[in-house]
Design a protein around this motif. Sequence first.
Motif, PDB file in Angstrom:
ATOM      1  N   ALA A 134       0.853  -1.184   0.000  1.00 53.13           N
ATOM      2  CA  ALA A 134       0.000   0.000   0.000  1.00 53.13           C
ATOM      3  C   ALA A 134       0.890   1.235   0.000  1.00 53.13           C
ATOM      4  N   PRO A 135       0.601   2.195  -0.879  1.00 52.96           N
ATOM      5  CA  PRO A 135       1.404   3.412  -0.869  1.00 52.96           C
ATOM      6  C   PRO A 135       1.169   4.171   0.428  1.00 52.96           C
ATOM      7  N   ALA A 136       2.095   5.038   0.754  1.00 50.70           N
ATOM      8  CA  ALA A 136       1.950   5.852   1.960  1.00 50.70           C
ATOM      9  C   ALA A 136       0.641   6.623   1.896  1.00 50.70           C
ATOM     10  N   LEU A 137       0.026   6.796   3.052  1.00 54.67           N
ATOM     11  CA  LEU A 137      -1.264   7.482   3.117  1.00 54.67           C
ATOM     12  C   LEU A 137      -1.171   8.887   2.525  1.00 54.67           C
ATOM     13  N   SER A 138      -0.098   9.601   2.807  1.00 52.06           N
ATOM     14  CA  SER A 138       0.032  10.964   2.279  1.00 52.06           C
ATOM     15  C   SER A 138       0.107  10.966   0.756  1.00 52.06           C
ATOM     16  N   LYS A 139       0.746   9.947   0.163  1.00 48.21           N
ATOM     17  CA  LYS A 139       0.792   9.850  -1.300  1.00 48.21           C
ATOM     18  C   LYS A 139      -0.591   9.590  -1.868  1.00 48.21           C
ATOM     19  N   SER A 140      -1.349   8.717  -1.199  1.00 46.35           N
ATOM     20  CA  SER A 140      -2.702   8.401  -1.671  1.00 46.35           C
ATOM     21  C   SER A 140      -3.605   9.620  -1.587  1.00 46.35           C
ATOM     22  N   ILE A 141      -3.525  10.348  -0.493  1.00 48.63           N
ATOM     23  CA  ILE A 141      -4.344  11.558  -0.338  1.00 48.63           C
ATOM     24  C   ILE A 141      -3.921  12.604  -1.355  1.00 48.63           C
ATOM     25  N   GLY A 142      -2.627  12.744  -1.573  1.00 52.83           N
ATOM     26  CA  GLY A 142      -2.136  13.679  -2.587  1.00 52.83           C
ATOM     27  C   GLY A 142      -2.637  13.321  -3.972  1.00 52.83           C
TER      28      GLY A 142
ATOM     29  N   VAL B 146      -6.282  14.390  -4.286  1.00 53.22           N
ATOM     30  CA  VAL B 146      -6.390  15.840  -4.482  1.00 53.22           C
ATOM     31  C   VAL B 146      -5.992  16.218  -5.908  1.00 53.22           C
ATOM     32  N   LEU B 147      -4.916  15.623  -6.416  1.00 55.28           N
ATOM     33  CA  LEU B 147      -4.452  15.928  -7.770  1.00 55.28           C
ATOM     34  C   LEU B 147      -5.473  15.501  -8.823  1.00 55.28           C
ATOM     35  N   VAL B 148      -6.018  14.295  -8.698  1.00 52.68           N
ATOM     36  CA  VAL B 148      -7.007  13.817  -9.666  1.00 52.68           C
ATOM     37  C   VAL B 148      -8.271  14.671  -9.609  1.00 52.68           C
ATOM     38  N   THR B 149      -8.685  15.059  -8.409  1.00 52.43           N
ATOM     39  CA  THR B 149      -9.850  15.935  -8.274  1.00 52.43           C
ATOM     40  C   THR B 149      -9.609  17.258  -8.994  1.00 52.43           C
ATOM     41  N   ALA B 150      -8.441  17.846  -8.792  1.00 51.83           N
ATOM     42  CA  ALA B 150      -8.117  19.114  -9.457  1.00 51.83           C
ATOM     43  C   ALA B 150      -8.091  18.946 -10.973  1.00 51.83           C
ATOM     44  N   LEU B 151      -7.525  17.845 -11.457  1.00 56.52           N
ATOM     45  CA  LEU B 151      -7.476  17.620 -12.910  1.00 56.52           C
ATOM     46  C   LEU B 151      -8.871  17.440 -13.497  1.00 56.52           C
ATOM     47  N   ILE B 152      -9.740  16.741 -12.790  1.00 53.73           N
ATOM     48  CA  ILE B 152     -11.108  16.564 -13.284  1.00 53.73           C
ATOM     49  C   ILE B 152     -11.838  17.903 -13.322  1.00 53.73           C
TER      50      ILE B 152
END
Length: 107
Positions: A12-20, A23-29
């Motif tokens: 599992a990737p680090a939680l901060s990477k997953s949250i980041g 946020v990035l995908v939301t901004a791109l959408i």
Amino acid sequence: MTTMNNNHEFHAPALSKSIGAVVLVTALILMVPLVAMQFTSEVDWDALDFMAAGTLLLVAGLVYVFASRMVRTPQQRMLVRVLVLGALFLMWAELAVGIFGSPIAGS
């Protein structure tokens, strides 16, 4: 985090990477309607539309991140994906056209 899953390791990737990433995908959408508004008058979103869509996408992404960390098997992760996407699409449709006729339905 590394867990064993039916003799397969899952990293599992680090939680901060997953949250980041959420946020990035939301901004791109959200960039899609923002860019479309520059080229056509058919897309007419105001700040409230962007806040509603952003909140909906962000919450769905975060729910998926946290829920998928609680399950162990790939089948359970697929079920989490389906449930989160289903809830996202139902809420989006309700906000857009009011499929259930609730007071939060769009006009």
